[in-house]
Design a protein around this motif. Structure first.
Motif, PDB file in Angstrom:
ATOM      1  N   SER A   1      43.375  39.683  42.745  1.00  0.00           N
ATOM      2  CA  SER A   1      42.754  40.470  41.676  1.00  0.00           C
ATOM      3  C   SER A   1      41.243  40.509  41.788  1.00  0.00           C
TER       4      SER A   1
ATOM      5  N   THR B   1      48.619  40.024  34.611  1.00  0.00           N
ATOM      6  CA  THR B   1      47.173  39.796  34.537  1.00  0.00           C
ATOM      7  C   THR B   1      46.437  41.092  34.235  1.00  0.00           C
TER       8      THR B   1
ATOM      9  N   VAL C   1      42.246  42.459  34.815  1.00  0.00           N
ATOM     10  CA  VAL C   1      40.919  42.068  35.296  1.00  0.00           C
ATOM     11  C   VAL C   1      39.863  42.639  34.350  1.00  0.00           C
TER      12      VAL C   1
ATOM     13  N   VAL D   1      39.738  37.104  35.608  1.00  0.00           N
ATOM     14  CA  VAL D   1      41.145  37.457  35.440  1.00  0.00           C
ATOM     15  C   VAL D   1      41.661  36.878  34.129  1.00  0.00           C
TER      16      VAL D   1
END
Ligand SMILES: [Zn+2]
Length: 383
Positions: free
Chosen positions: A21, A241, A243, A257
């Motif tokens: 990420s 998740t 970002v 994250v």
């Protein structure tokens, strides 16, 4: 001198990670640090990695940009590096911040393909263009660092372009990154429970979060540990998740994250482990206004929820609108679901939003990771 170089290497350590990420480009560490023309210095120099990272940050107009480094195992004992540099690279390897391989082969392109990242390399990848057509078809996906006036610049000698461009994760990459993986090798830094992880040094000491695992290698279609060659076990779904990015004065200063089930506190100097510290980017007035812990973010069933935990409150900029009448106050202890383009504003010019939806690029130059490098190490060729 030795101490100053150590500080620079520590700063560079904050810019290497294998987190899908956060990494913004893939590179071969040995190739970069042996590229003598970058500074005309000794045969191998770890500071060249810092120079290339700075060039990437300038092109992406963001601070704190991390790279995904593939490292041939021989580099860990390379006599052209100083003993201090070898020690640092070994530490990165032990912490899973870089991927150490006996035979890197096509791993650099595989990672770039799975994650949709640009590749920073002078290699031409002649034999691999059939398998990875984007090498030639997408300008900006493969760029070579070359000496420039103020440090390295990038040129596309294969597919064209001169600014690193991200692609999209391949379908296989998306599938692999939906699961968590376990390597049978005890203490595996990439797919074990014991290794460190994360883009920043303060996270390296904690156990690698499952959400930050690198992409497995595929060998004959089987998810495999690129380091140990062992077949990886499926350890269940990877947590969801999102970002987020911190923008101060128009420039993204860092990304972080947000993982389902783990809240993240952001403020001047949050006490919570893993908290996002803004202090170093704030002027005196902003420092006085922004609390040590100012806002808390959580990801719940895919929704980003922000809660103000400050003394002075915050505001929401719906759809990123900077018009004053649109600003919705977020009072202390109030929570709100962050819609697609919303930003949270902690203080004028200090904003947090989804990384993909937060424009960056102000009349600022990103802070150099080499800022503390002694001038000796910064000897650059004349343009
Ligand atoms: Zn392994």
């Amino acid at each position: 001198m030795r101490f100053e170089i150590s500080k620079v290497l520590d700063a560079i350590e904050g810019r290497v990670c294998t987190d899908p990420s956060l990494a913004r480009a893939v590179l071969d560490l040995a190739e970069v640090i042996r590229y003598q023309n970058l500074d005309g210095g000794r045969p191998a120099n770890l500071l060249r990695l810092g120079m290339v990272i700075d060039a990437l940050a300038r092109d992406l107009e963001e601070d704190s940009v991390p790279v995904y480094a593939i490292v041939h195992r021989a580099l860990l004992s390379d006599a052209d590096l100083t003993s201090n540099e070898r020690m640092v690279v070994r530490r990165w390897a032990d912490d899973g911040l870089v991927e150490v391989l006996d035979n890197p082969g096509d791993r650099m392109l595989e990672v770039a393909d799975l994650l949709g990242l640009p590749v920073l390399s002078r290699a031409r990848f002649d034999g691999l263009r059939g398998r990875f057509p984007w090498v030639v078809e997408q300008p900006g996906r493969v760029l070579a660092p070359v000496p420039g006036a103020g440090g390295p610049v990038f040129i596309g000698h294969v597919g064209g372009g001169n600014v690193p461009i991200a692609g999209t994760r391949s379908a296989t990459g998306a599938k692999l990154l939906a699961r968590q993986w376990r390597c049978p090798e005890p203490g595996c830094a990439l797919f074990g429970g014991g290794g460190g992880g994360g883009a920043f040094a303060d996270l390296a000491a904690v156990e690698r979060a499952p959400a930050g695992q690198p992409p497995p290698a595929l060998r004959g279609g089987v998810p495999t540990c690129p380091r140990h060659g062992a077949r990886l076990g499926d350890a269940g779904p990877r947590p969801r998740t999102e970002v987020l990015a911190v923008r101060v004065g128009g420039l993204i200063r860092r990304r972080f994250v947000l993982t389902e089930g783990q809240s993240v506190l952001v403020g001047r100097a949050p006490e919570q482990q893993g908290g996002i510290v803004l202090g170093q980017w704030l002027n005196d007035e902003a420092r006085r206004w922004i609390s040590r812990g100012h806002v808390r973010f959580e990801l719940r069933v895919g929704e980003v929820i922000v809660t103000d935990v400050s003394t002075n409150g915050s505001g929401i900029r719906p759809s990123g609108s900077m018009a004053e009448p649109d600003r919705i106050p977020l009072k202390p202890q109030q929570s709100r679901v962050l819609s697609a383009n919303d930003m949270v504003e902690l203080y004028p010019g200090v904003q947090i939003g989804r990384a993909d939806e937060l424009p960056t690029g102000a009349p600022f130059t990103p802070t150099s990771v080499m800022a503390e490098a002694p001038t000796m190490a910064m000897r650059l060729p004349r343009p």
